[in-house]
Scaffold this motif. Structure first.
Motif, short mmCIF file in Angstrom:
data_model
loop_
_atom_site.label_atom_id
_atom_site.label_comp_id
_atom_site.label_asym_id
_atom_site.label_seq_id
_atom_site.Cartn_x
_atom_site.Cartn_y
_atom_site.Cartn_z
N GLU A 221 2.89 4.64 5.73
CA GLU A 221 4.35 4.75 5.80
C GLU A 221 4.91 3.81 6.85
O GLU A 221 5.97 3.17 6.65
N ARG A 222 4.22 3.67 8.00
CA ARG A 222 4.68 2.72 9.02
C ARG A 222 4.64 1.29 8.49
O ARG A 222 5.56 0.50 8.73
N THR A 223 3.58 0.96 7.78
CA THR A 223 3.49 -0.38 7.21
C THR A 223 4.59 -0.63 6.20
O THR A 223 5.20 -1.71 6.16
N ARG A 224 4.87 0.39 5.37
CA ARG A 224 5.92 0.23 4.36
C ARG A 224 7.29 0.04 5.01
O ARG A 224 8.08 -0.83 4.60
N ASP A 227 7.50 -3.46 6.53
CA ASP A 227 7.74 -4.47 5.50
C ASP A 227 9.18 -4.39 4.99
O ASP A 227 9.82 -5.42 4.73
N LEU A 228 9.67 -3.15 4.82
CA LEU A 228 11.04 -2.98 4.36
C LEU A 228 12.03 -3.57 5.36
O LEU A 228 12.99 -4.27 4.98
N ALA A 229 11.81 -3.30 6.65
CA ALA A 229 12.72 -3.83 7.67
C ALA A 229 12.66 -5.35 7.72
O ALA A 229 13.70 -6.03 7.87
N GLU A 230 11.45 -5.92 7.56
CA GLU A 230 11.32 -7.38 7.59
C GLU A 230 12.03 -8.01 6.39
O GLU A 230 12.74 -9.01 6.53
N ASP A 231 11.83 -7.43 5.20
CA ASP A 231 12.51 -7.96 4.01
C ASP A 231 14.03 -7.84 4.13
O ASP A 231 14.77 -8.74 3.72
N SER A 258 21.08 6.24 -4.08
CA SER A 258 19.85 5.81 -3.44
C SER A 258 19.74 6.45 -2.05
O SER A 258 20.74 6.53 -1.32
N GLU A 259 18.55 6.91 -1.70
CA GLU A 259 18.35 7.54 -0.40
C GLU A 259 18.50 6.54 0.74
O GLU A 259 19.05 6.86 1.78
N ASP A 260 18.04 5.33 0.55
CA ASP A 260 18.08 4.30 1.59
C ASP A 260 18.88 3.12 1.06
O ASP A 260 18.48 2.49 0.07
N PRO A 261 20.03 2.79 1.66
CA PRO A 261 20.80 1.64 1.16
C PRO A 261 20.02 0.34 1.21
O PRO A 261 20.27 -0.56 0.40
N ARG A 262 19.07 0.23 2.13
CA ARG A 262 18.30 -1.02 2.21
C ARG A 262 17.48 -1.24 0.94
O ARG A 262 17.34 -2.36 0.47
#
Length: 368
Positions: A221-224, A227-231, A258-262
């Motif tokens: 989950e930390r890796t995901r 990666d999400l923050a970097e993208d 959507s749960e996360d707008p990102r």
């Protein structure tokens, strides 16, 4: 031949001379596999050109000598060698190492952090020899009277069960169950009981495996999230806040909240880049927002009738009306044929011609 000499001396053995060479060694290095006399004549020509120094072998058991010419050895110091040809190591020279003698640098030990995931998934626990001894000393008579070799094998199986996290009381309870009358192979009976009744990890091992799995999920989950923050940071650099709000609204209109707008923003950017390949991300996002999502809506489930209705609606919405639809075969005005396996626009002439050619089979429309 010169390439063979270079391979034999400096390239392979880091030498400038060899007084034990035989011509057949050079023959093996030549692709043309020449005769030894041809090799000798080629070496003499190289000596005449002042490329090497060559002394042929004279007498039974003698060897030739080949030396790199002196004009190629400026600034090169030849290492001393002993009678066997090994390099003489100058132990008397001053030590040039930066580290004290006997103090070889070692890699710094890895200090685990709270975020580090432990090693591989635990499959065993340490075995207490006292517990193993207690189990073997309290075996039922049918198992305690086994021969020495079978008793040793049974102890090995008991140790494996203890290593898998099973408790001694559970092992003794299973082995102490009443045995059938006339048992001829008690060792096989004990192995069968342990194998059939103690499957998988025991109660001492399961908590360790559960902790490892939780740490693995947390690390994933930390890796995901990283990666999400970097993208998302990359998308922020090429889009504006207004565009991102529009992307979120568009994705919510297609797929719901959507749960996360990102995630919604990244999904919209990926769809825009796929629909406008070859364009920069900024231009693709702007075109996607201006023209809307051009991909087909998610497949509607609920039977063939519902799927056909959606297809007919989609085809009729292409133009102002069915009279403006073009035949898929000749391009002239046609009519939508919902009776075909795949609703297809076709004119009467093409439909009749295809029916005559195929003997009444109109499956060509579905292929079109």
């Amino acid at each position: 031949m010169l390439d063979a000499v270079i391979t034999m001396l400096p390239r392979r053995w880091s030498r400038i001379r060899d007084n034990r060479i035989r011509l057949r060694q050079l023959v093996r290095l030549c692709p043309s596999n020449p005769h030894q006399r041809t090799v000798g004549r080629a070496l003499r020509r190289l000596e005449a050109l002042d490329l090497i120094r060559y002394s042929p072998a004279c007498g039974r058991g003698a060897t030739a000598t080949i030396t790199v010419h002196q004009r190629f050895l400026e600034g090169i110091e030849e290492l001393e060698r002993d009678e066997s040809g090994s390099v003489v190591v100058p132990f008397s020279r001053p030590r040039t190492s930066l580290f004290p003698k006997g103090k070889v640098p070692q890699p710094s030990p890895h200090v685990p952090t709270p975020d580090d995931v432990p090693g591989p998934r635990p499959v065993e626990v340490p075995v207490d020899r006292a517990e193993l001894r207690a189990v073997l000393e309290n075996l039922p008579p049918v198992f305690s009277e086994l021969p020495r070799n079978l008793r040793w094998l049974l102890g090995s199986e008991v140790r494996n069960k203890l290593a898998r996290g099973h408790r001694p009381k559970e092992i003794m309870r299973i082995l102490a169950a009443p045995a059938p009358c006339g048992v001829q192979r008690p060792f096989k009976l004990a192995i069968w009981r342990l194998t059939q009744n103690m499957v998988g990890a025991g109660p001492n091992l399961r908590p360790l495996q559960r902790e490892w799995e939780q740490a693995q999920r947390a690390d994933s989950e930390r890796t995901r999230l990283a990666d999400l923050a970097e993208d998302y940071r990359k998308i922020e650099s090429v889009t504006t806040a207004e565009q991102r709000d529009q992307l979120v609204a568009a994705i919510q209109g297609l797929f719901g909240p959507s749960e996360d707008p990102r995630i919604a923003v990244l999904t919209a950017v990926r769809r825009s880049c796929r629909q406008y390949p070859g364009m920069p991300t900024t231009a693709a996002v702007a075109a996607w927002l201006d023209n809307g999502d051009q991909r087909l809506n998610p497949r509607v489930t609920g039977g063939d009738t519902a799927g056909t209705a959606v297809s007919v609606e989609g085809l009729q919405s292409i133009t102002a009306g069915p009279d403006h639809l073009a035949c898929v075969s000749c391009g002239s005005p046609g009519v939508l044929r919902p009776e075909l396996p795949l609703p297809t626009v076709a004119c009467d002439e093409c439909l009749d011609r295809a029916a005559e050619d195929d003997g009444g089979d109109q499956s060509w429309a579905a292929a079109s």
